[in-house]
Design an enzyme around this catalytic site. Sequence first.
Site, PDB file in Angstrom:
ATOM      1  N   ASP A 180      28.478  56.776  19.978  1.00  0.00           N
ATOM      2  CA  ASP A 180      27.319  57.123  19.164  1.00  0.00           C
ATOM      3  C   ASP A 180      26.879  55.898  18.356  1.00  0.00           C
ATOM      4  O   ASP A 180      27.711  55.085  17.932  1.00  0.00           O
ATOM      5  CB  ASP A 180      27.696  58.278  18.240  1.00  0.00           C
ATOM      6  CG  ASP A 180      26.535  58.769  17.405  1.00  0.00           C
ATOM      7  OD1 ASP A 180      25.494  59.114  17.995  1.00  0.00           O
ATOM      8  OD2 ASP A 180      26.675  58.804  16.171  1.00  0.00           O
TER       9      ASP A 180
ATOM     10  N   GLU B  44      25.061  54.329  22.906  1.00  0.00           N
ATOM     11  CA  GLU B  44      23.743  54.832  22.542  1.00  0.00           C
ATOM     12  C   GLU B  44      22.893  53.653  22.077  1.00  0.00           C
ATOM     13  O   GLU B  44      23.125  53.073  21.014  1.00  0.00           O
ATOM     14  CB  GLU B  44      23.839  55.874  21.423  1.00  0.00           C
ATOM     15  CG  GLU B  44      22.460  56.417  21.033  1.00  0.00           C
ATOM     16  CD  GLU B  44      22.449  57.202  19.738  1.00  0.00           C
ATOM     17  OE1 GLU B  44      21.408  57.811  19.429  1.00  0.00           O
ATOM     18  OE2 GLU B  44      23.474  57.191  19.021  1.00  0.00           O
TER      19      GLU B  44
END
Length: 642
Positions: A350, A379
């Site tokens: 993330d 990400e």
Amino acid sequence: MARNWIYHNSHDLFYRNPFGAVPCNQQVELKIKLQLISKIDTVTLRIWKEGEDKNDFIMTPLQGEEGVYFVQITTPPTTGLLWYYFMVVTNGRGYYYGNNVAKQGGIGEISEQLPRPYQITVYQNKVLPPTWFYDAVIYQIFVDRFYNGNEDGKVLNPKKNSLIHAHWENDPIYIKDEKTGRIARWDFFGGNLIGVKKKLPYLKDLGIRIIYFNPIFEAQSNHKYDTGDYHKIDPMFGDEEIFLDLVNEAKKLGISIILDGVFSHTGSDSIYFNKEGNYPSIGAYQSKNSPYFSWYRFNEFPDWYDCWWGIDLLPNVNELDTSYQNFVIYGQNSVLKHWLSTGIKGWRLDVADELPDTFIKRFKEVLKEQDSEAVLIGEVWEDASNKISYGQRREYFYGEELDSVTNYPFRKIVIDFLLGHKDAFAVHSTLMSLYENYPIHYFYSLMNLLGSHDVPRILTVLQEELPQHLNLEQKRNMSIARLKIATLWQMTFPGVPSIYYGDEVGLQGGNDPFNRRGYPWGRENHDLLEWFQKMIAIRNDYDVLRTGEWISLFFDSDVYGFVRQIKDGLDALGQRRKANTAIVLFNRNLFEERRIVSDISKWVPNGRLKNLLNLHEEIVIEDGVFILTLKPLEGKLLIRDQ
């Protein structure tokens, strides 16, 4: 003097060879062509590695090519970005030639001022993405909204002060405090890992080979990006025994599991910070003597601390803290090692742009030591080759960090084209820029998504920019036709397609939380589902659509396409694959057909191409020319087995 009397095209092998990103210590030949010049004083290449001094190389005339100058350079022994432009002096006057205003490579521009430079990505083939990953299709699951596997529909272990929706079809909501704007109660629908296990046959039939889970570790929220305990499955989803069973059953069906790792911050309501006092541990918020205190940055203990985007529920961690790295990466029961031991095949990091490069490198190193076939996805929302985050150039694709990134640029390109924001040439230029900037193995491992939990549903977006005079049914039919084109594009383009749960059956929704509705079991759009199944099956059946060479094509403003080809049994990555050629085309025009006449002799000199989307249609190629008509909002997938 002609407007374009200096010419260089970084997308053309004649002018830059080899194309695109290159390894360390690789020879690169650069050429420039000059026209209508009576006297050339000097032609110079100025090139430099980012952060280092500039170097000038005098270019020499190329024998047998009038007006062409060339120079050969060798890329440095270390990774990074090279930048270059050209300087031409004629009759004592100097000119520059550099990148175009869009900074997309290809044909550049003449200037009398310092120009925008071209980019060459220099990488090392240290640890390449695992080959199995190129062949996969990903399915992203937001667990609470996918399926409740309990026979009686009972919600597992509801959290205190939470809202449990009585009806699966309800809209998600945020219940906020009117004064502070903070979340007062989290809403839940009751999806769990038992439900995912029960739906594995559905995912197998769809053609899925990877499940990517949004975070599944214990947390107070429904999205779980506020981790409370990295070593514990959230009780509303199940427990580790259920997860192990799910991993094993998925593996039997040829489906791998990838987990979402949130390592830039934790929840304030966590074992580690424990601001709310809900855990028996001594958290960093409670005491400077906490074993977790060094993980966090306090400006004024305990209430003023560094947090993610200013949200005090998400205190940032110091990822380079030795204790934190031992906990996440190196320890015997580290987060990384613990969950790899359950049989998962990788992680999605993330907010990778908020993780230090050093942390990502160490994470990947240990990941590959534990399982060389595991995959690491980051990400990233922009071009990952030249991303700058917090003033630092990132090193995602230099060979020591990520195997893949979330390809949001792909999503934007598809939407921009289908909604009429960009024409086919602009699409070609944008895609070629990514192709040029990314090392080839990474271009083919990109996580190509059309939807995710962070953006509006793709079908909802594709309902935009439609004429007002159309009725609701016409608009719906056109948006579905657009989605079919987008899916055709996604499933035949280099990279790893990713489907956000429910997109394959027409689930709609705008921004968060409406893009996180429950999967509409029993209310699916079966026509759309059959299309997804068909497109995934075709992709899985044809090597050329996964790892074949990619050649971008554009015809007029409304028609874009590309060629995929495997020649002599070797694909674009040097793997031995079945030789064949595919041509993919789509017409975005809502009302008008387009007739295409094109020379494709480079790829198919003669013969017949069959349309895999309409087996009754064949295109005859004579003398390398094909002629076809694309109806409004029609795509074609033409293939010729070699």
